[in-house]
Design an enzyme around this catalytic site. Sequence first.
Site, PDB file in Angstrom:
ATOM      1  CE1 TYR A 194       2.075  -8.726 -12.720  1.00 20.44           C
ATOM      2  CE2 TYR A 194       1.190  -6.776 -11.623  1.00 20.44           C
ATOM      3  CZ  TYR A 194       2.270  -7.496 -12.110  1.00 20.44           C
ATOM      4  OH  TYR A 194       3.540  -6.989 -11.988  1.00 20.44           O
ATOM      5  CD  GLU A 231       7.534  -2.919 -14.276  1.00 18.45           C
ATOM      6  OE1 GLU A 231       7.134  -1.747 -14.443  1.00 18.45           O
ATOM      7  OE2 GLU A 231       6.946  -3.723 -13.547  1.00 18.45           O
ATOM      8  CD1 TRP A 241       0.743  -3.733 -13.886  1.00 19.55           C
ATOM      9  CD2 TRP A 241       2.503  -3.401 -15.211  1.00 19.55           C
ATOM     10  NE1 TRP A 241       1.362  -4.942 -14.093  1.00 19.55           N
ATOM     11  CE2 TRP A 241       2.458  -4.764 -14.902  1.00 19.55           C
ATOM     12  CE3 TRP A 241       3.534  -2.951 -16.042  1.00 19.55           C
ATOM     13  CZ2 TRP A 241       3.388  -5.696 -15.370  1.00 19.55           C
ATOM     14  CZ3 TRP A 241       4.457  -3.879 -16.514  1.00 19.55           C
ATOM     15  CH2 TRP A 241       4.370  -5.220 -16.184  1.00 19.55           C
TER      16      TRP A 241
END
Length: 188
Positions: A19, A41, A49
């Site tokens: 990522y 988000e 995350w």
Amino acid sequence: MSKKHRCGWCEGDELYEDYHDNEWGVPIYDDDTLFEFLILETFQAGLSWITVLRKRENFRKAFDNFDYKKIANYDQNKINSLLQDAGIIRNKLKVNATISNAQAFIKTQNEFGSFSNYIWGFVDGKPIKNNLSNYKNAPANTSLSDLISKDLKKRGFKFVGSTVVYAHMQATGMVNDHEISCFRYEEV
């Protein structure tokens, strides 16, 4: 072969490193992708995350590949099925916020021609390039993320506090918070 230096937050997890290396901080001007990141988000709020990243494909399936036009019209049956889906984060407020955010997203597109025009207008269309020697020194929010958060809320968006907005800015390349020693710093 020498090892690439990455930002410290992603080291040691293959998914995180991929990522980081391919997505995080790359400027995104495409509305579909901006919407996906905005929704991810909002689901990340209060969580890590990596938790969201590991469920990303499940989110894509559950939310019709983040098709905001479909999401804006979700009915109670769809909401109920989402709340039963163990593959995503089953938070009723965040699921409902996703629907209202899709509706607000479309209204913002209509007003500005695209959501990208709207959101990138806050930085004159160009990423802010910070000079972080250590990712731990990155702010959780800034006066700009405060301003964007306030404006998004005024437009009907939910779960878009300043910290969520700043994370969105980092993820979508509005701000470059790669460490200056990271191989991606100059690339993005």
